[in-house]
Design a protein around this motif. Sequence first.
Motif, PDB file in Angstrom:
ATOM      1  N   GLU A 148       0.866  -1.182   0.000  1.00 21.99           N
ATOM      2  CA  GLU A 148       0.000   0.000   0.000  1.00 21.99           C
ATOM      3  C   GLU A 148       0.901   1.229   0.000  1.00 21.99           C
ATOM      4  O   GLU A 148       1.879   1.313   0.746  1.00 21.99           O
ATOM      5  N   ILE A 149       0.544   2.188  -0.820  1.00 18.89           N
ATOM      6  CA  ILE A 149       1.433   3.317  -1.091  1.00 18.89           C
ATOM      7  C   ILE A 149       1.730   4.123   0.174  1.00 18.89           C
ATOM      8  O   ILE A 149       2.838   4.648   0.346  1.00 18.89           O
ATOM      9  N   HIS A 150       0.782   4.223   1.092  1.00 25.71           N
ATOM     10  CA  HIS A 150       1.000   5.069   2.268  1.00 25.71           C
ATOM     11  C   HIS A 150       2.046   4.485   3.218  1.00 25.71           C
ATOM     12  O   HIS A 150       2.554   5.191   4.097  1.00 25.71           O
ATOM     13  N   THR A 151       2.375   3.207   3.046  1.00 32.58           N
ATOM     14  CA  THR A 151       3.388   2.574   3.891  1.00 32.58           C
ATOM     15  C   THR A 151       4.804   2.779   3.355  1.00 32.58           C
ATOM     16  O   THR A 151       5.773   2.379   4.013  1.00 32.58           O
ATOM     17  N   GLN A 152       4.912   3.398   2.204  1.00 33.38           N
ATOM     18  CA  GLN A 152       6.208   3.528   1.529  1.00 33.38           C
ATOM     19  C   GLN A 152       6.824   4.906   1.764  1.00 33.38           C
ATOM     20  O   GLN A 152       6.173   5.935   1.585  1.00 33.38           O
ATOM     21  N   ARG A 153       8.081   4.901   2.142  1.00 33.62           N
ATOM     22  CA  ARG A 153       8.820   6.162   2.286  1.00 33.62           C
ATOM     23  C   ARG A 153       9.281   6.594   0.890  1.00 33.62           C
ATOM     24  O   ARG A 153       9.935   5.834   0.185  1.00 33.62           O
ATOM     25  N   VAL A 154       8.936   7.802   0.530  1.00 35.66           N
ATOM     26  CA  VAL A 154       9.207   8.291  -0.826  1.00 35.66           C
ATOM     27  C   VAL A 154      10.346   9.305  -0.783  1.00 35.66           C
ATOM     28  O   VAL A 154      10.327  10.240   0.023  1.00 35.66           O
ATOM     29  N   GLY A 155      11.337   9.100  -1.650  1.00 37.80           N
ATOM     30  CA  GLY A 155      12.425  10.054  -1.816  1.00 37.80           C
ATOM     31  C   GLY A 155      12.388  10.650  -3.204  1.00 37.80           C
ATOM     32  O   GLY A 155      12.250   9.923  -4.192  1.00 37.80           O
ATOM     33  N   ILE A 156      12.481  11.961  -3.291  1.00 35.06           N
ATOM     34  CA  ILE A 156      12.428  12.646  -4.580  1.00 35.06           C
ATOM     35  C   ILE A 156      13.769  13.341  -4.817  1.00 35.06           C
ATOM     36  O   ILE A 156      14.215  14.140  -3.998  1.00 35.06           O
ATOM     37  N   VAL A 157      14.385  13.017  -5.927  1.00 32.63           N
ATOM     38  CA  VAL A 157      15.671  13.604  -6.293  1.00 32.63           C
ATOM     39  C   VAL A 157      15.414  14.681  -7.339  1.00 32.63           C
ATOM     40  O   VAL A 157      15.071  14.386  -8.483  1.00 32.63           O
ATOM     41  N   GLY A 158      15.536  15.936  -6.905  1.00 31.77           N
ATOM     42  CA  GLY A 158      15.178  17.072  -7.748  1.00 31.77           C
ATOM     43  C   GLY A 158      13.875  17.670  -7.247  1.00 31.77           C
ATOM     44  O   GLY A 158      12.875  16.949  -7.134  1.00 31.77           O
ATOM     45  N   TYR A 159      13.873  18.963  -6.930  1.00 24.60           N
ATOM     46  CA  TYR A 159      12.675  19.542  -6.329  1.00 24.60           C
ATOM     47  C   TYR A 159      12.278  20.831  -7.043  1.00 24.60           C
ATOM     48  O   TYR A 159      12.038  21.869  -6.432  1.00 24.60           O
ATOM     49  N   SER A 175       1.963   9.137   2.230  1.00 27.44           N
ATOM     50  CA  SER A 175       3.354   8.686   2.215  1.00 27.44           C
ATOM     51  C   SER A 175       4.257   9.748   2.835  1.00 27.44           C
ATOM     52  O   SER A 175       4.132  10.933   2.511  1.00 27.44           O
ATOM     53  N   PRO A 176       5.195   9.347   3.695  1.00 37.31           N
ATOM     54  CA  PRO A 176       6.208  10.294   4.166  1.00 37.31           C
ATOM     55  C   PRO A 176       7.176  10.599   3.030  1.00 37.31           C
ATOM     56  O   PRO A 176       7.687   9.681   2.384  1.00 37.31           O
ATOM     57  N   VAL A 177       7.415  11.867   2.763  1.00 42.46           N
ATOM     58  CA  VAL A 177       8.199  12.269   1.597  1.00 42.46           C
ATOM     59  C   VAL A 177       9.415  13.092   2.021  1.00 42.46           C
ATOM     60  O   VAL A 177       9.295  14.035   2.798  1.00 42.46           O
ATOM     61  N   SER A 178      10.577  12.715   1.478  1.00 41.66           N
ATOM     62  CA  SER A 178      11.806  13.482   1.647  1.00 41.66           C
ATOM     63  C   SER A 178      12.329  13.860   0.269  1.00 41.66           C
ATOM     64  O   SER A 178      11.918  13.280  -0.746  1.00 41.66           O
ATOM     65  N   TYR A 179      13.247  14.821   0.231  1.00 36.10           N
ATOM     66  CA  TYR A 179      13.781  15.231  -1.064  1.00 36.10           C
ATOM     67  C   TYR A 179      15.240  15.634  -0.935  1.00 36.10           C
ATOM     68  O   TYR A 179      15.730  15.953   0.145  1.00 36.10           O
ATOM     69  N   TRP A 180      15.935  15.557  -2.071  1.00 36.00           N
ATOM     70  CA  TRP A 180      17.250  16.162  -2.218  1.00 36.00           C
ATOM     71  C   TRP A 180      17.221  17.007  -3.467  1.00 36.00           C
ATOM     72  O   TRP A 180      16.649  16.628  -4.497  1.00 36.00           O
ATOM     73  N   SER A 181      17.842  18.173  -3.401  1.00 34.57           N
ATOM     74  CA  SER A 181      17.961  19.051  -4.549  1.00 34.57           C
ATOM     75  C   SER A 181      19.307  19.743  -4.467  1.00 34.57           C
ATOM     76  O   SER A 181      19.939  19.775  -3.398  1.00 34.57           O
ATOM     77  N   ARG A 182      19.746  20.295  -5.567  1.00 33.34           N
ATOM     78  CA  ARG A 182      21.039  20.970  -5.561  1.00 33.34           C
ATOM     79  C   ARG A 182      21.026  22.219  -4.693  1.00 33.34           C
ATOM     80  O   ARG A 182      22.068  22.726  -4.311  1.00 33.34           O
ATOM     81  N   ARG A 183      19.863  22.708  -4.371  1.00 31.44           N
ATOM     82  CA  ARG A 183      19.726  23.761  -3.358  1.00 31.44           C
ATOM     83  C   ARG A 183      18.473  23.496  -2.542  1.00 31.44           C
ATOM     84  O   ARG A 183      17.490  22.955  -3.047  1.00 31.44           O
ATOM     85  N   ARG A 184      18.539  23.825  -1.281  1.00 29.78           N
ATOM     86  CA  ARG A 184      17.388  23.595  -0.408  1.00 29.78           C
ATOM     87  C   ARG A 184      16.242  24.516  -0.785  1.00 29.78           C
ATOM     88  O   ARG A 184      16.458  25.633  -1.264  1.00 29.78           O
ATOM     89  N   ARG A 185      15.029  24.037  -0.548  1.00 29.09           N
ATOM     90  CA  ARG A 185      13.823  24.808  -0.852  1.00 29.09           C
ATOM     91  C   ARG A 185      13.109  25.117   0.467  1.00 29.09           C
ATOM     92  O   ARG A 185      12.425  24.245   1.021  1.00 29.09           O
ATOM     93  N   PRO A 186      13.250  26.331   0.982  1.00 25.13           N
ATOM     94  CA  PRO A 186      12.619  26.660   2.270  1.00 25.13           C
ATOM     95  C   PRO A 186      11.111  26.454   2.272  1.00 25.13           C
ATOM     96  O   PRO A 186      10.513  26.187   3.321  1.00 25.13           O
ATOM     97  N   GLU A 187      10.494  26.566   1.114  1.00 25.90           N
ATOM     98  CA  GLU A 187       9.035  26.439   1.016  1.00 25.90           C
ATOM     99  C   GLU A 187       8.575  24.994   0.886  1.00 25.90           C
ATOM    100  O   GLU A 187       7.369  24.722   0.862  1.00 25.90           O
TER     101      GLU A 187
END
Length: 329
Positions: A148-159, A175-187
């Motif tokens: 089930e999708i809500h049990t999956q931790r999602v990582g996004i590369v590029g924001y 889903s709990p979502v984290s991200y990495w980007s070449r610069r942080r996005r305060p928003e």
Amino acid sequence: MATPWRVLTLAPLDRDLVKGLFKPLGDAVELLFPESRDEDGLLAVLPGAELIIGDFTGLFSLDKRVLEAAPHLAFVQTPSVGTDSVDVDMLAKAGIPVANTAGANARGVAEWALGAALVLCRHLAWADRGVRAGGWPQRELLARNPREIHTQRVGIVGYGAIGSETARLFEALGSPVSYWSRRRRPEASATYRELDDLLAVSDILVLTLPLTPDTRGLLDARRLALLPDQALLVNVGRGGVVADDVVVEALESGRLGGAALDVYEREPLPPDHPLRSREDVLLSPHGAGGTGQAQFNIVAAVRDNIVAAVTGKPVANVVNGVDPLVRRR
């Protein structure tokens, strides 16, 4: 009477469509088209070009030879978010602005990423093939451990526009979502993590990065090995960010439990490529952004920027740091 701006369209669009798009500009523009979709056709029409609408198929690359053959080139507009077929640094040094259509297809691509993740989590494509072949693989499907999708931790590369919209859709499903980007996005609504840390906690990894010298090969075999066992990969960015062979190796090793790919290092994907024969891979022909609404948004963005250039107004979405006010050369 002012000399008309000469607008060269490289995308394989119907000529009447392009003419209708710029009809309101009247005699302010002269439209140019290559007579053949090859190098000879391109080089024959370049000398007169001032404004170029790029080719979304990637067939025509805008590089040094184009700049040398187009002495009056003043502006390049890509009918896409990606600019990997354009030498943006070279054009920046020449003082020529390059613009993309940032955000025009963000919702369409984000929905594809979410839909592809659901297909992988529930093995929908695999089950469909089994039933169509005359089987009833109910027990086999359960043995594949649907998620089930809500049990999956999602990582996004590029924001950017796509990454942020993708995060919003996954978050809406819990889903709990984290991200990495070449610069942080305060928003950002998602949690920022350094890239290696992000990989270590991503059950579903979504790539939305453009292809640049800095991102080519960013996810190599070492980095994919940081993912949890049986992680799922969804790539809606560019194929070169992670090599196709690296993806195959990660699938064969079991590090990846599946992959959904809309982009590849070489497009079209070669007929004999091993990705084509894997049942744990969902393949798409670079069509994630190919919705009617997205195409309308892209066409509108291209039209608006050409109109701005011709009428002496700054163009939008310049990606190479050049003054957005287009000047004749």
